[in-house]
Design a protein around this motif. Structure first.
Motif, PDB file in Angstrom:
ATOM      1  N   ASP A 167       0.286  16.817   4.478  1.00 24.79           N
ATOM      2  CA  ASP A 167      -0.327  15.499   4.616  1.00 24.79           C
ATOM      3  C   ASP A 167       0.727  14.402   4.521  1.00 24.79           C
ATOM      4  OD1 ASP A 167      -2.844  16.471   5.019  1.00 24.79           O
ATOM      5  OD2 ASP A 167      -3.585  16.048   2.996  1.00 24.79           O
ATOM      6  N   TYR A 168       1.671  14.590   3.598  1.00 22.60           N
ATOM      7  CA  TYR A 168       2.745  13.614   3.426  1.00 22.60           C
ATOM      8  C   TYR A 168       3.565  13.483   4.711  1.00 22.60           C
ATOM      9  CZ  TYR A 168       7.297  11.838   1.863  1.00 22.60           C
ATOM     10  OH  TYR A 168       8.468  11.128   1.745  1.00 22.60           O
ATOM     11  N   LEU A 169       3.931  14.627   5.300  1.00 20.99           N
ATOM     12  CA  LEU A 169       4.748  14.607   6.510  1.00 20.99           C
ATOM     13  C   LEU A 169       3.965  14.060   7.701  1.00 20.99           C
ATOM     14  CD1 LEU A 169       6.586  18.036   6.164  1.00 20.99           C
ATOM     15  CD2 LEU A 169       7.518  15.757   5.748  1.00 20.99           C
ATOM     16  N   LYS A 170       2.687  14.389   7.784  1.00 20.18           N
ATOM     17  CA  LYS A 170       1.863  13.870   8.877  1.00 20.18           C
ATOM     18  C   LYS A 170       1.739  12.352   8.798  1.00 20.18           C
ATOM     19  CE  LYS A 170      -1.013  17.897  10.025  1.00 20.18           C
ATOM     20  NZ  LYS A 170      -2.400  18.453  10.024  1.00 20.18           N
ATOM     21  N   ASP A 171       1.627  11.833   7.576  1.00 24.94           N
ATOM     22  CA  ASP A 171       1.567  10.383   7.401  1.00 24.94           C
ATOM     23  C   ASP A 171       2.882   9.744   7.843  1.00 24.94           C
ATOM     24  OD1 ASP A 171       0.105   7.981   6.028  1.00 24.94           O
ATOM     25  OD2 ASP A 171       2.141   7.940   5.224  1.00 24.94           O
ATOM     26  N   LEU A 172       4.010  10.362   7.469  1.00 29.71           N
ATOM     27  CA  LEU A 172       5.306   9.869   7.923  1.00 29.71           C
ATOM     28  C   LEU A 172       5.390   9.872   9.446  1.00 29.71           C
ATOM     29  CD1 LEU A 172       8.100  11.417   5.650  1.00 29.71           C
ATOM     30  CD2 LEU A 172       7.412   9.028   5.805  1.00 29.71           C
ATOM     31  N   ILE A 227       6.613  27.788   2.986  1.00 23.53           N
ATOM     32  CA  ILE A 227       6.500  26.616   3.850  1.00 23.53           C
ATOM     33  C   ILE A 227       5.951  27.055   5.202  1.00 23.53           C
ATOM     34  CG2 ILE A 227       7.703  24.674   4.883  1.00 23.53           C
ATOM     35  CD1 ILE A 227       7.677  24.594   1.852  1.00 23.53           C
ATOM     36  N   SER A 228       4.866  26.444   5.629  1.00 24.44           N
ATOM     37  CA  SER A 228       4.185  26.876   6.850  1.00 24.44           C
ATOM     38  C   SER A 228       4.960  26.477   8.102  1.00 24.44           C
ATOM     39  CB  SER A 228       2.789  26.255   6.913  1.00 24.44           C
ATOM     40  OG  SER A 228       2.862  24.850   7.107  1.00 24.44           O
ATOM     41  N   GLU A 229       4.662  27.161   9.184  1.00 25.10           N
ATOM     42  CA  GLU A 229       5.262  26.831  10.479  1.00 25.10           C
ATOM     43  C   GLU A 229       4.880  25.420  10.908  1.00 25.10           C
ATOM     44  OE1 GLU A 229       7.413  28.391  12.467  1.00 25.10           O
ATOM     45  OE2 GLU A 229       7.666  29.921  10.909  1.00 25.10           O
ATOM     46  N   GLU A 230       3.674  24.986  10.534  1.00 27.65           N
ATOM     47  CA  GLU A 230       3.230  23.633  10.898  1.00 27.65           C
ATOM     48  C   GLU A 230       4.100  22.581  10.223  1.00 27.65           C
ATOM     49  OE1 GLU A 230      -0.867  20.980  11.300  1.00 27.65           O
ATOM     50  OE2 GLU A 230      -0.868  22.816  10.104  1.00 27.65           O
ATOM     51  N   ILE A 231       4.467  22.818   8.962  1.00 32.06           N
ATOM     52  CA  ILE A 231       5.344  21.880   8.250  1.00 32.06           C
ATOM     53  C   ILE A 231       6.701  21.806   8.946  1.00 32.06           C
ATOM     54  CG2 ILE A 231       6.749  21.653   6.161  1.00 32.06           C
ATOM     55  CD1 ILE A 231       4.324  22.274   4.516  1.00 32.06           C
ATOM     56  N   ILE A 232       7.234  22.951   9.347  1.00 32.37           N
ATOM     57  CA  ILE A 232       8.520  22.974  10.051  1.00 32.37           C
ATOM     58  C   ILE A 232       8.409  22.221  11.371  1.00 32.37           C
ATOM     59  CG2 ILE A 232      10.270  24.430  11.151  1.00 32.37           C
ATOM     60  CD1 ILE A 232      10.269  24.486   8.086  1.00 32.37           C
ATOM     61  N   HIS A 233       7.309  22.440  12.092  1.00 30.96           N
ATOM     62  CA  HIS A 233       7.113  21.764  13.383  1.00 30.96           C
ATOM     63  C   HIS A 233       7.040  20.252  13.209  1.00 30.96           C
ATOM     64  CE1 HIS A 233       5.587  20.877  17.389  1.00 30.96           C
ATOM     65  NE2 HIS A 233       4.609  20.193  16.822  1.00 30.96           N
ATOM     66  N   VAL A 234       6.259  19.784  12.237  1.00 30.93           N
ATOM     67  CA  VAL A 234       6.112  18.342  11.997  1.00 30.93           C
ATOM     68  C   VAL A 234       7.454  17.750  11.567  1.00 30.93           C
ATOM     69  CG1 VAL A 234       5.002  16.580  10.563  1.00 30.93           C
ATOM     70  CG2 VAL A 234       3.666  18.493  11.437  1.00 30.93           C
ATOM     71  N   SER A 235       8.191  18.478  10.722  1.00 28.44           N
ATOM     72  CA  SER A 235       9.496  17.999  10.252  1.00 28.44           C
ATOM     73  C   SER A 235      10.469  17.815  11.413  1.00 28.44           C
ATOM     74  CB  SER A 235      10.081  18.984   9.235  1.00 28.44           C
ATOM     75  OG  SER A 235       9.253  19.120   8.110  1.00 28.44           O
ATOM     76  N   GLN A 236      10.523  18.791  12.307  1.00 30.55           N
ATOM     77  CA  GLN A 236      11.446  18.700  13.426  1.00 30.55           C
ATOM     78  C   GLN A 236      11.030  17.611  14.412  1.00 30.55           C
ATOM     79  OE1 GLN A 236      11.664  22.807  14.785  1.00 30.55           O
ATOM     80  NE2 GLN A 236      13.301  23.267  13.321  1.00 30.55           N
ATOM     81  N   ASN A 241       0.862  -1.182   0.000  1.00 30.61           N
ATOM     82  CA  ASN A 241       0.000   0.000   0.000  1.00 30.61           C
ATOM     83  C   ASN A 241       0.897   1.231   0.000  1.00 30.61           C
ATOM     84  OD1 ASN A 241       0.708   0.539   2.803  1.00 30.61           O
ATOM     85  ND2 ASN A 241      -0.750  -1.034   3.363  1.00 30.61           N
ATOM     86  N   TYR A 242       0.325   2.375  -0.354  1.00 24.71           N
ATOM     87  CA  TYR A 242       1.145   3.579  -0.450  1.00 24.71           C
ATOM     88  C   TYR A 242       0.293   4.829  -0.267  1.00 24.71           C
ATOM     89  CZ  TYR A 242      -0.593   4.538  -5.209  1.00 24.71           C
ATOM     90  OH  TYR A 242      -1.382   4.835  -6.292  1.00 24.71           O
ATOM     91  N   LEU A 243       0.963   5.895   0.132  1.00 23.30           N
ATOM     92  CA  LEU A 243       0.320   7.196   0.244  1.00 23.30           C
ATOM     93  C   LEU A 243       0.347   7.856  -1.123  1.00 23.30           C
ATOM     94  CD1 LEU A 243      -0.845   9.548   1.936  1.00 23.30           C
ATOM     95  CD2 LEU A 243       1.495  10.345   2.253  1.00 23.30           C
ATOM     96  N   SER A 244      -0.824   8.168  -1.650  1.00 20.03           N
ATOM     97  CA  SER A 244      -0.906   8.765  -2.977  1.00 20.03           C
ATOM     98  C   SER A 244      -0.777  10.283  -2.873  1.00 20.03           C
ATOM     99  CB  SER A 244      -2.240   8.403  -3.641  1.00 20.03           C
ATOM    100  OG  SER A 244      -2.346   8.992  -4.912  1.00 20.03           O
TER     101      SER A 244
END
Length: 317
Positions: free
Chosen positions: A89-94, A148-157, A76-79
């Protein structure tokens, strides 16, 4: 004996947290008694197709049936929509997947890669922004970190923090570091990055990533906790980018494709073959961890030199 049904419940048991009882969980989902749930688990009572679908959907565990034992592996995979990819969404799935791995008692990540594993550069905001920009193939746009949103940076870190707490082994190809360096060079020469200071900062953060790697490798751990062990290898030739998650009871394999997508399977035969292949690569590799200081320093010297050369090129442009 209904072997496929028994195997399905074995997969359900592995997927459940340690504190959750399998029979009680099955009974609640199917709205049956606990006694009947035990009969389903032992396969003395057959699951109906609607019940099978209900359990599979609820627990996120696929049911696999192979007529005449054909060699079939289910993935299965994230489309991701490549026209307009949603990186959050990609980072949240990770993050969701990585948290599930972290929660398991016995776990280990084995990686083969020809690019810096994504979890390392997530520590650095500008480098993270650039990699996401490049992956999204924004070839007609200027690179701007404000996109790039602050939320993306937060999830990445958060992804970086959790990865550091999971024992891992990484096998890098000879040119692993140069892929990201060449991406920065291309973006600068193509005009996607017009700010020399920003471009230089991104390259400096690549250097910081490598400095981190040197620290992890010399200590053979990624944090002060010895349980967060780290082994680093260099292999001249790798066949693919793969992440193998090893648990006490089973394994899960992720194969990268289309730059940032991945295929996931928990087929144990496939995972075992992947593990054997990776172990074979380790035997052919040079160790950078612990006593491998000589080889590690040579690799890092060449990588730092490539970074310095790019900064000088951009400065003269």
């Amino acid at each position: 004996m209904n072997v496929p049904q028994i195997n399905f419940f074995e997969a359900l048991k592995i997927a459940l947290p340690d504190y959750q009882n399998l029979a009680q969980s099955v009974a609640e989902v199917l709205e049956i008694s606990t006694n009947e749930a035990y009969k389903k688990i032992r396969a003395t009572s057959s699951l109906s197709l609607p019940q099978l679908i209900k359990l599979s959907d609820y627990f996120g565990v696929p049911f696999s049936y192979q007529p005449r034992q054909l060699p079939v592996v289910s993935f299965n995979y994230l489309s991701i929509n490549r026209e307009k990819p949603d990186m959050l969404d990609y980072l949240k799935d990770l993050l969701e997947n990585l948290k599930l791995i972290q929660q398991r008692k016995d776990k280990h990540i084995l990686i083969t890669t020809d690019d810096i594993p994504i979890f390392h550069f997530f520590k650095y905001p500008e480098l993270t922004c650039f990699k996401l920009f490049f992956w999204a193939d924004n070839s007609s746009l200027k690179f701007d970190t404000s996109a790039i949103s602050e939320e993306i940076i937060h999830v990445s870190q958060e992804l970086n923090r959790i990865y550091l707490e999971i024992p891992s082994t990484e096998i890098w190809a000879k040119d692993t570091i140069h892929g990201t360096i060449e991406q920065v060079r291309y973006a600068f020469e193509a005009g996607h990055i017009s700010d020399k200071t920003l471009a230089g900062k991104i390259v400096e953060q690549i250097r910081y990533c490598l400095t981190d790697m040197n620290m992890y490798a010399s200590a053979a751990k990624k944090t002060i906790d010895p349980a967060h062990s780290f082994n680093w290898y260099n292999c001249d030739v790798l066949g693919s980018i793969a992440y193998l998650i090893e648990f006490k009871e089973n394994m899960v394999c992720y194969n990268r494709f289309n730059t940032f997508n991945y295929l996931r399977t928990d087929d144990q035969f496939y995972c075992a073959q992947t593990r054997d292949w990776m172990q074979g690569l380790i035997k052919k590799s040079v160790s950078f961890s612990g006593q491998g200081e000589k080889h590690r320093n040579k690799f890092l010297y060449n990588a730092f030199s490539a970074c310095d050369h790019l900064i000088e090129e951009m400065g003269r442009a």
